[in-house]
Write an enzyme that holds these catalytic residues in place. Structure first.
Site, PDB file in Angstrom:
ATOM      1  N   ASP A  11       0.882  -1.171   0.000  1.00  0.00           N
ATOM      2  CA  ASP A  11       0.000   0.000   0.000  1.00  0.00           C
ATOM      3  C   ASP A  11       0.915   1.215   0.000  1.00  0.00           C
ATOM      4  OD1 ASP A  11      -1.573   2.148   0.629  1.00  0.00           O
ATOM      5  OD2 ASP A  11      -2.518   1.250   2.399  1.00  0.00           O
ATOM      6  N   TYR A 230       0.964   0.498  14.806  1.00  0.00           N
ATOM      7  CA  TYR A 230       0.008   0.211  13.741  1.00  0.00           C
ATOM      8  C   TYR A 230       0.418   0.838  12.412  1.00  0.00           C
ATOM      9  CZ  TYR A 230      -4.048   0.308  10.842  1.00  0.00           C
ATOM     10  OH  TYR A 230      -4.888   0.158   9.773  1.00  0.00           O
ATOM     11  N   LYS A 233      -3.476  -3.272   8.389  1.00  0.00           N
ATOM     12  CA  LYS A 233      -3.479  -4.739   8.441  1.00  0.00           C
ATOM     13  C   LYS A 233      -2.534  -5.265   7.369  1.00  0.00           C
ATOM     14  CE  LYS A 233      -6.181  -6.467  11.616  1.00  0.00           C
ATOM     15  NZ  LYS A 233      -5.640  -7.359  12.614  1.00  0.00           N
TER      16      LYS A 233
HETATM   17  C1  F6R Z   1      -7.579  -0.483   7.754  1.00  0.00           C
HETATM   18  C2  F6R Z   1      -7.501   0.812   7.059  1.00  0.00           C
HETATM   19  C3  F6R Z   1      -8.437   1.898   7.445  1.00  0.00           C
HETATM   20  C4  F6R Z   1      -7.791   2.889   8.410  1.00  0.00           C
HETATM   21  C5  F6R Z   1      -8.782   4.002   8.773  1.00  0.00           C
HETATM   22  C6  F6R Z   1      -8.142   5.092   9.624  1.00  0.00           C
HETATM   23  O1  F6R Z   1      -6.648  -1.360   7.227  1.00  0.00           O
HETATM   24  O2  F6R Z   1      -6.687   0.996   6.197  1.00  0.00           O
HETATM   25  O3  F6R Z   1      -9.616   1.399   8.001  1.00  0.00           O
HETATM   26  O4  F6R Z   1      -7.363   2.232   9.571  1.00  0.00           O
HETATM   27  O5  F6R Z   1      -9.273   4.603   7.591  1.00  0.00           O
HETATM   28  O6  F6R Z   1      -6.968   5.503   9.012  1.00  0.00           O
HETATM   29  P1  F6R Z   1      -6.016   6.646   9.575  1.00  0.00           P
HETATM   30  O7  F6R Z   1      -5.662   6.311  11.002  1.00  0.00           O
HETATM   31  O8  F6R Z   1      -4.850   6.597   8.644  1.00  0.00           O
HETATM   32  O9  F6R Z   1      -6.803   7.927   9.475  1.00  0.00           O
HETATM   33 MG    MG Z   2      -4.600  -2.415   2.211  1.00  0.00          MG
HETATM   34 MG    MG Z   3      -4.031   0.878   3.800  1.00  0.00          MG
END
Ligand code: F6R
Ligand code: MG
Ligand code: MG
Length: 368
Positions: A11, A230, A233
């Site tokens: 990603d 974090y 995933k």
């Molecule tokens: C899970 C994912 C999304 C982010 C969520 C918050 O793999 O990619 O659900 O966890 O959109 O993202 P942030 O913390 O980057 O704002």
């Molecule tokens: Mg992804």
């Molecule tokens: Mg992502």
């Protein structure tokens, strides 16, 4: 002559949140692989799934080859430059280290690779999942390669009836690779005991006991182990060879009709159904449900056919509806477990921090 299939995915930034990479980023990665890979690869193909870019490379250099890994790494670095220039969300997210050293393992991108002597007819499936972790493959691969109730082929074909050897990894172990090798059918209950916990134990590979041939490899990295915090995933990929000494493509696809529950979705912290989707699908709703796409190929003398989109069939429309219904059922109970994952699997620290503060306010009742 042996053929190697290498899948490396990352990603490196998305449009509109964590939904899908921009066309310009995908084109940049594709152009780089085409040009820089021309003397290394006999063929390649590029996919996206949710916010991830997946590079499938065919070559004769064997697994873990530094030049192949470097090619993918550099393509992602080039793509990241464009992602940053476009202000994409999470630009360069999975490139956790500043420079490449030998292998993408431990640097952020996920990988799954297999080397084999091509059969005269060599069908295989590339599975790509987003918004979930490597344990997503536990249930469907167990059903296809060990469970005769699901896969009657295990009774019908004397070749595949000889069973499969499973290599299973403990992905919570952070000091190296902790693995166990078990044989179906005699270790059936041991395999089941491990695979029932997909956040801890995941399938790394499966081999045919009739021929010794490699049937399955899956990416097993845990990004939050590598990064310490974090970073999303692990959004895994898997390569599965099919037919003849392996389960048929139908026996491998059909377990996905369960639309089983796994960890993932929003903030990687929820239980979500898996939705089998068409190739190049985006993410929507609650950053979930988790999605899986399947590209079927044949490979011959290092050259790929065009892919067949294995979940692009009216049957899977019904399963997509079922998956949406299963996820909505779970979403109805909001943050109450088991809608959210258990404490060890929460990918964000908010709950843990709040509990720490509350913990000091708890008192042991003295009047009893
Ligand atoms: C899970 C994912 C999304 C982010 C969520 C918050 O793999 O990619 O659900 O966890 O959109 O993202 P942030 O913390 O980057 O704002
Ligand atoms: Mg992804
Ligand atoms: Mg992502």
């Amino acid at each position: 002559m042996k053929t190697t299939l290498s899948v490396i995915k990352a990603d490196i930034g998305s449009v509109g949140g964590h939904e899908t990479p921009s066309q310009q980023v995908v084109k940049t990665v594709a152009d780089f692989i085409k040009k820089a890979g021309s003397s290394l690869l006999s063929d390649h193909y590029l996919f996206t799934i949710g916010d991830d870019i997946v590079i499938l490379m065919v070559h004769q250099k064997g697994v873990d080859h530094p030049q192949i890994h470097q090619l993918a790494w550099e393509a992602f670095v080039e793509g990241t430059k464009i992602a940053k220039g476009q202000g994409l969300y999470g630009a360069g997210q999975d490139l956790l280290k500043d420079s490449f050293s030998n292998n993408v393992k431990g640097l952020g991108p996920g990988s799954a690779e297999m080397e084999f002597e091509e059969r005269p007819n060599e069908p295989f499936i590339l599975f790509m999942a987003d918004k979930t972790s490597p344990g997503v493959f536990n249930l469907p691969l167990f059903q296809a390669f060990a469970d005769p109730f699901h896969n009657a082929g295990l009774l019908l074909s004397s070749e595949i009836a000889q069973g499969y050897q499973f290599t299973i990894m403990d992905v919570t172990y952070t000091h190296g690779d902790r693995i166990i090798t078990l044989k179906a059918p005699e270790d059936y209950y041991d395999i089941a005991t491990l695979l029932r916990d997909p956040e801890t134990y995941v399938i790394e590979k499966i081999e045919s006991r009739a021929t010794g041939d490699l049937a399955v490899v899956a990416s097993t990295s845990r990004l939050h182990n590598i990064a310490g915090t974090y970073t999303g995933k692990d959004d895994p990929v898997a390569l599965v060879r099919s037919q003849k000494q392996f389960p048929s493509t139908g026996e491998i696809l059909s377990p996905w009709a369960t639309a089983h529950y796994v960890g993932g979705s929003n903030r990687g912290s929820h239980h979500t159904s898996v939705m089998p989707v068409k190739l190049f699908s985006k993410i929507s709703f609650f950053d979930g449900p988790a999605v899986v796409a399947a590209a079927g190929f044949c490979v011959h003398e290092g050259k790929l056919t065009e892919p067949v989109d294995l979940f692009d069939h009216p049957f899977w429309d019904y399963i997509r509806d079922k998956s949406a219904k299963k996820f909505l059922e779970m979403r109805q109970q909001g943050f109450f477990n088991p809608a959210m994952l258990g404490m060890n699997e929460l990918e964000y620290t908010g709950v843990v921090e709040r509990l720490k503060k509350l913990n000091v306010r708890f008192q042991i009742r003295k009047d009893k």
